[in-house]
Design a protein around this motif. Structure first.
Motif, PDB file in Angstrom:
ATOM      1  N   GLU A  12      37.688  41.295  40.063  1.00  0.00           N
ATOM      2  CA  GLU A  12      36.574  40.758  40.841  1.00  0.00           C
ATOM      3  C   GLU A  12      35.484  40.157  39.956  1.00  0.00           C
ATOM      4  O   GLU A  12      34.843  39.172  40.324  1.00  0.00           O
ATOM      5  CB  GLU A  12      35.984  41.860  41.724  1.00  0.00           C
ATOM      6  CG  GLU A  12      34.823  41.426  42.612  1.00  0.00           C
ATOM      7  CD  GLU A  12      35.189  40.345  43.621  1.00  0.00           C
ATOM      8  OE1 GLU A  12      34.250  39.728  44.172  1.00  0.00           O
ATOM      9  OE2 GLU A  12      36.391  40.101  43.858  1.00  0.00           O
ATOM     10  N   ARG A  13      35.300  40.706  38.776  1.00  0.00           N
ATOM     11  CA  ARG A  13      34.293  40.150  37.865  1.00  0.00           C
ATOM     12  C   ARG A  13      34.685  38.731  37.436  1.00  0.00           C
ATOM     13  O   ARG A  13      33.841  37.837  37.382  1.00  0.00           O
ATOM     14  CB  ARG A  13      34.154  41.043  36.627  1.00  0.00           C
ATOM     15  CG  ARG A  13      33.078  40.596  35.659  1.00  0.00           C
ATOM     16  CD  ARG A  13      33.052  41.483  34.426  1.00  0.00           C
ATOM     17  NE  ARG A  13      34.292  41.373  33.671  1.00  0.00           N
ATOM     18  CZ  ARG A  13      34.501  40.437  32.748  1.00  0.00           C
ATOM     19  NH1 ARG A  13      33.563  39.536  32.476  1.00  0.00           N
ATOM     20  NH2 ARG A  13      35.637  40.401  32.096  1.00  0.00           N
ATOM     21  N   ILE A  14      35.953  38.530  37.143  1.00  0.00           N
ATOM     22  CA  ILE A  14      36.441  37.199  36.781  1.00  0.00           C
ATOM     23  C   ILE A  14      36.306  36.256  37.964  1.00  0.00           C
ATOM     24  O   ILE A  14      35.893  35.095  37.816  1.00  0.00           O
ATOM     25  CB  ILE A  14      37.907  37.265  36.306  1.00  0.00           C
ATOM     26  CG1 ILE A  14      38.015  38.027  34.978  1.00  0.00           C
ATOM     27  CG2 ILE A  14      38.499  35.864  36.163  1.00  0.00           C
ATOM     28  CD1 ILE A  14      37.293  37.372  33.831  1.00  0.00           C
ATOM     29  N   ARG A  15      36.628  36.742  39.150  1.00  0.00           N
ATOM     30  CA  ARG A  15      36.499  35.917  40.359  1.00  0.00           C
ATOM     31  C   ARG A  15      35.061  35.440  40.543  1.00  0.00           C
ATOM     32  O   ARG A  15      34.808  34.265  40.846  1.00  0.00           O
ATOM     33  CB  ARG A  15      36.957  36.726  41.580  1.00  0.00           C
ATOM     34  CG  ARG A  15      37.195  35.924  42.856  1.00  0.00           C
ATOM     35  CD  ARG A  15      35.953  35.564  43.629  1.00  0.00           C
ATOM     36  NE  ARG A  15      35.135  36.717  43.952  1.00  0.00           N
ATOM     37  CZ  ARG A  15      33.919  36.644  44.471  1.00  0.00           C
ATOM     38  NH1 ARG A  15      33.350  35.445  44.692  1.00  0.00           N
ATOM     39  NH2 ARG A  15      33.214  37.733  44.725  1.00  0.00           N
ATOM     40  N   GLN A  16      34.115  36.316  40.347  1.00  0.00           N
ATOM     41  CA  GLN A  16      32.714  35.956  40.535  1.00  0.00           C
ATOM     42  C   GLN A  16      32.260  34.881  39.563  1.00  0.00           C
ATOM     43  O   GLN A  16      31.428  34.039  39.909  1.00  0.00           O
ATOM     44  CB  GLN A  16      31.834  37.204  40.391  1.00  0.00           C
ATOM     45  CG  GLN A  16      31.992  38.194  41.536  1.00  0.00           C
ATOM     46  CD  GLN A  16      31.242  39.483  41.303  1.00  0.00           C
ATOM     47  OE1 GLN A  16      30.756  39.752  40.196  1.00  0.00           O
ATOM     48  NE2 GLN A  16      31.135  40.309  42.331  1.00  0.00           N
ATOM     49  N   LEU A  17      32.798  34.883  38.368  1.00  0.00           N
ATOM     50  CA  LEU A  17      32.441  33.869  37.379  1.00  0.00           C
ATOM     51  C   LEU A  17      33.159  32.550  37.629  1.00  0.00           C
ATOM     52  O   LEU A  17      32.549  31.477  37.579  1.00  0.00           O
ATOM     53  CB  LEU A  17      32.777  34.377  35.969  1.00  0.00           C
ATOM     54  CG  LEU A  17      31.900  35.504  35.414  1.00  0.00           C
ATOM     55  CD1 LEU A  17      32.466  36.008  34.099  1.00  0.00           C
ATOM     56  CD2 LEU A  17      30.462  35.028  35.239  1.00  0.00           C
ATOM     57  N   LEU A  18      34.454  32.609  37.909  1.00  0.00           N
ATOM     58  CA  LEU A  18      35.258  31.402  38.095  1.00  0.00           C
ATOM     59  C   LEU A  18      35.011  30.734  39.434  1.00  0.00           C
ATOM     60  O   LEU A  18      34.995  29.503  39.541  1.00  0.00           O
ATOM     61  CB  LEU A  18      36.750  31.740  37.991  1.00  0.00           C
ATOM     62  CG  LEU A  18      37.371  31.923  36.617  1.00  0.00           C
ATOM     63  CD1 LEU A  18      38.802  32.412  36.785  1.00  0.00           C
ATOM     64  CD2 LEU A  18      37.356  30.626  35.828  1.00  0.00           C
ATOM     65  N   GLU A  19      34.864  31.555  40.475  1.00  0.00           N
ATOM     66  CA  GLU A  19      34.837  31.065  41.861  1.00  0.00           C
ATOM     67  C   GLU A  19      33.690  31.731  42.616  1.00  0.00           C
ATOM     68  O   GLU A  19      33.900  32.555  43.501  1.00  0.00           O
ATOM     69  CB  GLU A  19      36.172  31.393  42.544  1.00  0.00           C
ATOM     70  CG  GLU A  19      37.384  30.920  41.767  1.00  0.00           C
ATOM     71  CD  GLU A  19      38.692  31.544  42.250  1.00  0.00           C
ATOM     72  OE1 GLU A  19      39.748  31.057  41.841  1.00  0.00           O
ATOM     73  OE2 GLU A  19      38.652  32.516  43.044  1.00  0.00           O
ATOM     74  N   PRO A  20      32.449  31.404  42.287  1.00  0.00           N
ATOM     75  CA  PRO A  20      31.295  32.212  42.687  1.00  0.00           C
ATOM     76  C   PRO A  20      31.041  32.349  44.184  1.00  0.00           C
ATOM     77  O   PRO A  20      30.447  33.334  44.612  1.00  0.00           O
ATOM     78  CB  PRO A  20      30.117  31.507  41.995  1.00  0.00           C
ATOM     79  CG  PRO A  20      30.598  30.124  41.713  1.00  0.00           C
ATOM     80  CD  PRO A  20      32.055  30.254  41.446  1.00  0.00           C
TER      81      PRO A  20
END
Length: 357
Positions: free
Chosen positions: A199-207
């Motif tokens: 989820e942390r990666i998702r928030q950065l890549l696809e906010p």
């Protein structure tokens, strides 16, 4: 904007000048310093929506390696803000930039439903799957209010015409009632984008996309209703999500996915600069490593525009990714097939109701 220069809630971290524009501008340091001293935002982060009324809505896709023949985009620009999105460059043809403009200036095709109905009723039209969207997400946040995609699906159902959907938003669950009816006649297939389980990666890549948890729930719910769902792990980005292939495919197989696809990231056009700026601000410790590995997949460049190689990449890393997907499919998705959509039923419903004679 955070202290490290990161614009919260946005993928792109800068405005990018339109390459077709005669004029360009830059923000001077004295202006930025003034904004910081006054507590003002140097960049307006609000999203604006612009009504448009195009003459046509169904687009012929000529690229031989995309996997679709016709697409329909009810919106241009996308508030999801995925930093890697290949569609960013298309915003330049509308007179805007591929950076923050792509996320903040959303064009709404108000006459989309009328244009689709005219197309499906045309005597010259031969049914072929039309994909929502192919360029920008048809379930981006404003769809919750405008419901243009829902009306388009109702039109496809009325005329018994095959439709595909590409999305990464859980809002698609709202339209399960229509999707179920389409699925009964083998008229719909969903491609759900799940790039990472982190989820942390998702928030950065696809906010501004749906959370990973909601997307997995969406996959499970659609599958339970008999709506075929293929998952796209796209793009694979070296040293960011490339280690997740097997665990992600295992997870989606348990949730009912009928298949999985992938692409290797390519940073075409203005996206190379946008992504490079983004990763140096959000992941400074690994930025150069990631950019170097991306270039290794594309003959030393951040982008490769050659049909046939641009989507999957070349070289050792690309081969490793292909091998991992082959193993994952065999281990977790063996025997599952994506249905071929019915293109024969529509002819009987050209006028919106079944022909009896």
């Amino acid at each position: 904007m955070k202290g490290n220069g990161h614009i919260k809630g946005r993928g792109a971290q800068l405005q990018v000048n339109n390459r077709f524009s005669l004029h360009s501008y830059e923000m001077r340091d004295d202006f930025l310093n003034y904004c910081a001293a006054e507590g003002d935002e140097a960049i307006d982060s609000k999203t604006s929506f612009i009504d448009t009324f195009p003459k046509t809505i169904v687009n012929k896709v000529s690229s031989p390696d995309v996997g679709l023949e016709f697409s329909l985009n009810p919106y241009q620009g996308c508030e999801h803000g995925c930093v890697y999105c290949y569609a960013r460059n298309s915003h330049e043809y509308w007179g805007y930039g591929a950076g923050l403009d792509f996320e903040q200036k959303i064009l709404v095709k108000r006459n989309a439903v009328e244009l689709l109905e005219n197309k499906l009723r045309s005597k010259s039209w031969k049914a072929s799957p039309i994909i929502l969207s192919g360029n920008t997400d048809c379930y981006q946040p404003v769809e919750r209010k405008l419901e243009i995609t829902r009306q388009l699906l109702q039109t496809f159902l009325k005329y018994k015409h095959p439709v595909g959907i590409i999305t990464k938003n859980a809002l698609i669950q709202r339209d399960i009632d229509i999707l179920e009816e389409l699925a009964k006649d083998n008229l719909v297939r969903v491609n759900l984008s799940i790039t990472s389980l982190d989820e942390r990666i998702r928030q950065l890549l696809e906010p501004r996309t749906a959370s990973i948890k909601k997307r997995l729930q969406t996959l499970e719910r659609l599958s339970e209703k008999g709506i075929p769902v293929n998952v796209m792990m796209a793009p694979i980005i070296p040293s960011i999500n490339s280690h997740e292939i097997l665990p992600l495919v295992k997870e989606i197989s348990e949730r009912g996915a009928c298949g999985v696809g992938y692409t290797v990231v390519r940073l075409n056009g203005a996206i190379g600069g946008i992504f490079s700026d983004w990763i140096r601000k959000t992941m400074p410790d690994r930025a150069e490593k990631v950019l170097h590995q991306i270039a290794e997949c594309h003959n030393g460049n951040l982008n490769d525009s050659r049909f046939g190689t641009r989507m999957k990449g070349e070289g050792q890393f690309a081969e490793q990714v292909a091998q991992q997907f082959a193993i994952a499919r065999k281990k977790y998705l063996s025997g599952r097939e994506r249905p071929v959509l019915d293109c024969d039923l529509h002819e009987q419903y050209k006028d919106g109701q079944m022909k009896l004679f």
